[in-house]
Design a protein around this motif. Structure first.
Motif, PDB file in Angstrom:
ATOM      1  N   ARG A 126       0.830  -1.208   0.000  1.00 55.69           N
ATOM      2  CA  ARG A 126       0.000   0.000   0.000  1.00 55.69           C
ATOM      3  C   ARG A 126       0.870   1.267   0.000  1.00 55.69           C
ATOM      4  O   ARG A 126       0.566   2.241  -0.676  1.00 55.69           O
ATOM      5  N   SER A 127       1.942   1.235   0.779  1.00 54.93           N
ATOM      6  CA  SER A 127       2.812   2.408   0.869  1.00 54.93           C
ATOM      7  C   SER A 127       3.519   2.684  -0.455  1.00 54.93           C
ATOM      8  O   SER A 127       3.567   3.829  -0.919  1.00 54.93           O
ATOM      9  N   GLU A 128       4.067   1.643  -1.066  1.00 51.72           N
ATOM     10  CA  GLU A 128       4.831   1.838  -2.305  1.00 51.72           C
ATOM     11  C   GLU A 128       3.928   2.209  -3.472  1.00 51.72           C
ATOM     12  O   GLU A 128       4.254   3.097  -4.263  1.00 51.72           O
ATOM     13  N   ILE A 129       2.779   1.565  -3.595  1.00 54.93           N
ATOM     14  CA  ILE A 129       1.862   1.885  -4.700  1.00 54.93           C
ATOM     15  C   ILE A 129       1.286   3.277  -4.517  1.00 54.93           C
ATOM     16  O   ILE A 129       0.996   3.979  -5.501  1.00 54.93           O
ATOM     17  N   GLY A 130       1.113   3.718  -3.282  1.00 59.11           N
ATOM     18  CA  GLY A 130       0.615   5.068  -3.048  1.00 59.11           C
ATOM     19  C   GLY A 130       1.547   6.144  -3.566  1.00 59.11           C
ATOM     20  O   GLY A 130       1.125   7.294  -3.762  1.00 59.11           O
ATOM     21  N   ARG A 131       2.811   5.799  -3.817  1.00 59.50           N
ATOM     22  CA  ARG A 131       3.763   6.765  -4.359  1.00 59.50           C
ATOM     23  C   ARG A 131       3.877   6.703  -5.877  1.00 59.50           C
ATOM     24  O   ARG A 131       4.597   7.496  -6.474  1.00 59.50           O
ATOM     25  N   MET A 132       3.195   5.759  -6.502  1.00 61.77           N
ATOM     26  CA  MET A 132       3.345   5.537  -7.939  1.00 61.77           C
ATOM     27  C   MET A 132       2.037   5.806  -8.662  1.00 61.77           C
ATOM     28  O   MET A 132       0.951   5.693  -8.081  1.00 61.77           O
ATOM     29  N   GLU A 133       2.148   6.164  -9.935  1.00 61.98           N
ATOM     30  CA  GLU A 133       0.973   6.290 -10.791  1.00 61.98           C
ATOM     31  C   GLU A 133       0.629   4.937 -11.404  1.00 61.98           C
ATOM     32  O   GLU A 133       1.454   4.015 -11.409  1.00 61.98           O
ATOM     33  N   LEU A 134      -0.574   4.837 -11.951  1.00 63.74           N
ATOM     34  CA  LEU A 134      -1.042   3.559 -12.489  1.00 63.74           C
ATOM     35  C   LEU A 134      -0.133   3.054 -13.595  1.00 63.74           C
ATOM     36  O   LEU A 134       0.234   1.873 -13.626  1.00 63.74           O
ATOM     37  N   ASP A 135       0.225   3.938 -14.525  1.00 64.85           N
ATOM     38  CA  ASP A 135       1.077   3.521 -15.641  1.00 64.85           C
ATOM     39  C   ASP A 135       2.421   3.006 -15.143  1.00 64.85           C
ATOM     40  O   ASP A 135       2.965   2.037 -15.688  1.00 64.85           O
ATOM     41  N   THR A 136       2.958   3.626 -14.094  1.00 62.66           N
ATOM     42  CA  THR A 136       4.235   3.191 -13.549  1.00 62.66           C
ATOM     43  C   THR A 136       4.118   1.814 -12.905  1.00 62.66           C
ATOM     44  O   THR A 136       5.011   0.967 -13.038  1.00 62.66           O
ATOM     45  N   VAL A 137       3.019   1.564 -12.210  1.00 59.44           N
ATOM     46  CA  VAL A 137       2.807   0.262 -11.571  1.00 59.44           C
ATOM     47  C   VAL A 137       2.759  -0.848 -12.610  1.00 59.44           C
ATOM     48  O   VAL A 137       3.364  -1.919 -12.446  1.00 59.44           O
ATOM     49  N   GLN A 138       2.075  -0.584 -13.731  1.00 64.40           N
ATOM     50  CA  GLN A 138       1.906  -1.623 -14.748  1.00 64.40           C
ATOM     51  C   GLN A 138       3.165  -1.836 -15.575  1.00 64.40           C
ATOM     52  O   GLN A 138       3.439  -2.954 -16.019  1.00 64.40           O
ATOM     53  N   SER A 139       3.933  -0.784 -15.798  1.00 60.80           N
ATOM     54  CA  SER A 139       5.104  -0.902 -16.666  1.00 60.80           C
ATOM     55  C   SER A 139       6.379  -1.256 -15.914  1.00 60.80           C
ATOM     56  O   SER A 139       7.325  -1.771 -16.510  1.00 60.80           O
ATOM     57  N   ASN A 140       6.430  -0.982 -14.599  1.00 58.45           N
ATOM     58  CA  ASN A 140       7.647  -1.230 -13.820  1.00 58.45           C
ATOM     59  C   ASN A 140       7.366  -2.202 -12.677  1.00 58.45           C
ATOM     60  O   ASN A 140       7.699  -1.940 -11.523  1.00 58.45           O
ATOM     61  N   ARG A 141       6.744  -3.321 -13.011  1.00 54.25           N
ATOM     62  CA  ARG A 141       6.396  -4.296 -11.975  1.00 54.25           C
ATOM     63  C   ARG A 141       7.651  -4.881 -11.319  1.00 54.25           C
ATOM     64  O   ARG A 141       7.665  -5.137 -10.113  1.00 54.25           O
ATOM     65  N   SER A 142       8.696  -5.103 -12.090  1.00 55.23           N
ATOM     66  CA  SER A 142       9.930  -5.658 -11.526  1.00 55.23           C
ATOM     67  C   SER A 142      10.543  -4.713 -10.494  1.00 55.23           C
ATOM     68  O   SER A 142      11.081  -5.160  -9.472  1.00 55.23           O
ATOM     69  N   VAL A 143      10.471  -3.413 -10.752  1.00 57.11           N
ATOM     70  CA  VAL A 143      10.989  -2.440  -9.788  1.00 57.11           C
ATOM     71  C   VAL A 143      10.172  -2.481  -8.496  1.00 57.11           C
ATOM     72  O   VAL A 143      10.724  -2.433  -7.385  1.00 57.11           O
ATOM     73  N   LEU A 144       8.861  -2.591  -8.621  1.00 58.89           N
ATOM     74  CA  LEU A 144       8.000  -2.668  -7.446  1.00 58.89           C
ATOM     75  C   LEU A 144       8.293  -3.931  -6.641  1.00 58.89           C
ATOM     76  O   LEU A 144       8.340  -3.899  -5.400  1.00 58.89           O
ATOM     77  N   ILE A 145       8.513  -5.049  -7.321  1.00 59.24           N
ATOM     78  CA  ILE A 145       8.823  -6.306  -6.631  1.00 59.24           C
ATOM     79  C   ILE A 145      10.112  -6.172  -5.826  1.00 59.24           C
ATOM     80  O   ILE A 145      10.186  -6.581  -4.658  1.00 59.24           O
ATOM     81  N   GLU A 146      11.137  -5.602  -6.434  1.00 56.94           N
ATOM     82  CA  GLU A 146      12.412  -5.447  -5.742  1.00 56.94           C
ATOM     83  C   GLU A 146      12.279  -4.495  -4.550  1.00 56.94           C
ATOM     84  O   GLU A 146      12.894  -4.721  -3.489  1.00 56.94           O
ATOM     85  N   THR A 147      11.486  -3.449  -4.710  1.00 62.67           N
ATOM     86  CA  THR A 147      11.278  -2.510  -3.599  1.00 62.67           C
ATOM     87  C   THR A 147      10.578  -3.195  -2.425  1.00 62.67           C
ATOM     88  O   THR A 147      10.965  -3.015  -1.259  1.00 62.67           O
ATOM     89  N   ILE A 148       9.565  -4.005  -2.729  1.00 66.81           N
ATOM     90  CA  ILE A 148       8.845  -4.724  -1.668  1.00 66.81           C
ATOM     91  C   ILE A 148       9.785  -5.711  -0.974  1.00 66.81           C
ATOM     92  O   ILE A 148       9.799  -5.823   0.260  1.00 66.81           O
ATOM     93  N   ARG A 149      10.585  -6.430  -1.738  1.00 68.32           N
ATOM     94  CA  ARG A 149      11.496  -7.418  -1.146  1.00 68.32           C
ATOM     95  C   ARG A 149      12.522  -6.748  -0.231  1.00 68.32           C
ATOM     96  O   ARG A 149      12.779  -7.220   0.879  1.00 68.32           O
ATOM     97  N   THR A 150      13.092  -5.634  -0.710  1.00 69.79           N
ATOM     98  CA  THR A 150      14.092  -4.936   0.097  1.00 69.79           C
ATOM     99  C   THR A 150      13.495  -4.414   1.403  1.00 69.79           C
ATOM    100  O   THR A 150      14.093  -4.546   2.480  1.00 69.79           O
ATOM    101  N   SER A 151      12.309  -3.826   1.312  1.00 71.43           N
ATOM    102  CA  SER A 151      11.654  -3.309   2.514  1.00 71.43           C
ATOM    103  C   SER A 151      11.301  -4.439   3.481  1.00 71.43           C
ATOM    104  O   SER A 151      11.436  -4.301   4.702  1.00 71.43           O
ATOM    105  N   LEU A 152      10.862  -5.572   2.953  1.00 70.35           N
ATOM    106  CA  LEU A 152      10.494  -6.711   3.797  1.00 70.35           C
ATOM    107  C   LEU A 152      11.720  -7.305   4.491  1.00 70.35           C
ATOM    108  O   LEU A 152      11.654  -7.707   5.661  1.00 70.35           O
ATOM    109  N   VAL A 153      12.838  -7.352   3.776  1.00 68.60           N
ATOM    110  CA  VAL A 153      14.078  -7.870   4.371  1.00 68.60           C
ATOM    111  C   VAL A 153      14.478  -7.041   5.589  1.00 68.60           C
ATOM    112  O   VAL A 153      14.890  -7.578   6.634  1.00 68.60           O
ATOM    113  N   ASP A 154      14.366  -5.736   5.477  1.00 64.08           N
ATOM    114  CA  ASP A 154      14.725  -4.870   6.598  1.00 64.08           C
ATOM    115  C   ASP A 154      13.829  -5.106   7.814  1.00 64.08           C
ATOM    116  O   ASP A 154      14.290  -5.001   8.965  1.00 64.08           O
ATOM    117  N   VAL A 155      12.561  -5.433   7.573  1.00 63.26           N
ATOM    118  CA  VAL A 155      11.619  -5.602   8.684  1.00 63.26           C
ATOM    119  C   VAL A 155      11.818  -6.939   9.386  1.00 63.26           C
ATOM    120  O   VAL A 155      11.821  -7.023  10.628  1.00 63.26           O
TER     121      VAL A 155
END
Length: 294
Positions: A126-155
């Motif tokens: 929810r936090s990461e998608i709230g910073r992105m536009e729809l087109d960015t979410v659909q076109s840069n899914r790999s970037v979103l996945i890596e961001t979620i993984r990195t944030s989860l690792v820290d937690v």
């Protein structure tokens, strides 16, 4: 009978001793499988973590409190709603793969590992998608996945867990947004078709203009060559007149008259041609001058 009783007593002690030894062995020796780790407690406190193979503990003081699998695990797919920065509601389905690397942290710092990871992933998405536009979410899914993984690792680092992989299985829109996007897509296709047609018409006009310009240039070039030829012929005539006088001019005129009469004679229609006397005189003069040239 008196001798038998001491024998029974001695055998009973030996049997009890044997049972005690077997019990000590059973309580003090542990064989840990390759895919697990055992957490040992002594009087309720963490004593050690047993790895794969044969391990020894102090019977009756130490006990195996937790048997933890260290194999990679996959959380069931989970779906959560999120709103992009351009106010589009999405439903994001994710899945997480992880494994426990430090069981002593996992068993003493978190009660429900799977539930904690699901809650953490939902908040990160929810936090990461709230910073992105729809087109960015659909076109840069790999970037979103890596961001979620990195944030989860820290937690989850304090929980003794290693996050091995995060997957976004699906990103879906609500019906209203999907219909609006479809309408926008159709409008964009129509616009592109109009632009393509206009560009084609423009290109055709440019080609026609180029063809007309080329034709005009070729006509001008031909006229220029003809003018140059006539100028050259005039120059030659002028030089001949200057050199031979009026006789050369009369000779050229007579030749032109002969060529004209020849053309008339070859034409279709009537073959009878009436010539004025002056024309006959010109032919006679031309023949004489031609003969003189011979």
């Amino acid at each position: 009978m008196g001798d038998f009783m001491p024998f029974l007593a001695g055998n009973g002690v030996a049997l009890a001793l044997a049972v005690f030894v077997v019990l000590i062995v059973l309580r003090g020796v542990y064989i840990v499988p390759q895919s697990q780790k055992f957490v040992v407690e002594r009087l309720g406190r963490l004593r050690a973590v047993l790895g794969p193979g044969v391990n020894f503990i102090v019977p009756f003081l130490d006990s195996v409190a937790h048997k933890v699998s260290i194999l990679e695990r996959q959380l069931p797919s989970m779906s959560q709603d999120a709103i992009t920065s351009d106010n589009v509601t999405l439903s994001v389905e994710t899945s997480v793969f992880y494994r426990i690397t430090e069981p002593e942290r996992t068993v003493y710092r978190i009660r429900d590992v799977d539930g904690a990871i699901r809650t953490t992933v939902a908040g990160i998405v929810r936090s990461e998608i709230g910073r992105m536009e729809l087109d960015t979410v659909q076109s840069n899914r790999s970037v979103l996945i890596e961001t979620i993984r990195t944030s989860l690792v820290d937690v989850v680092e304090d929980w003794g867990i290693e996050v091995t992989r995060v997957e976004i299985l699906d990103v879906s829109l609500d019906e209203a947004t999907r219909a609006a996007m479809l309408q926008q897509l159709n409008a964009e296709r129509a616009r592109r078709a109009q632009v393509t047609e206009a560009e084609g018409a423009k290109r055709a006009a440019e080609l026609r203009a180029d063809a007309e310009l080329y034709t005009a240039e070729q006509d001008a070039k031909a006229r220029r060559i003809l003018a140059d030829a006539e100028a050259y012929a005039t120059q030659i005539m002028a030089e001949a007149i200057a050199k031979n006088g009026l006789e050369a001019a009369q000779y050229q005129v007579a030749l032109k008259q002969v060529e004209a009469l020849e053309g008339i004679g070859k034409g279709e229609g009537r073959q009878t041609v009436i010539l004025p006397a002056a024309a006959l005189d010109a032919l006679s003069d031309a023949f004489k001058m031609f003969k003189g040239k011979m």
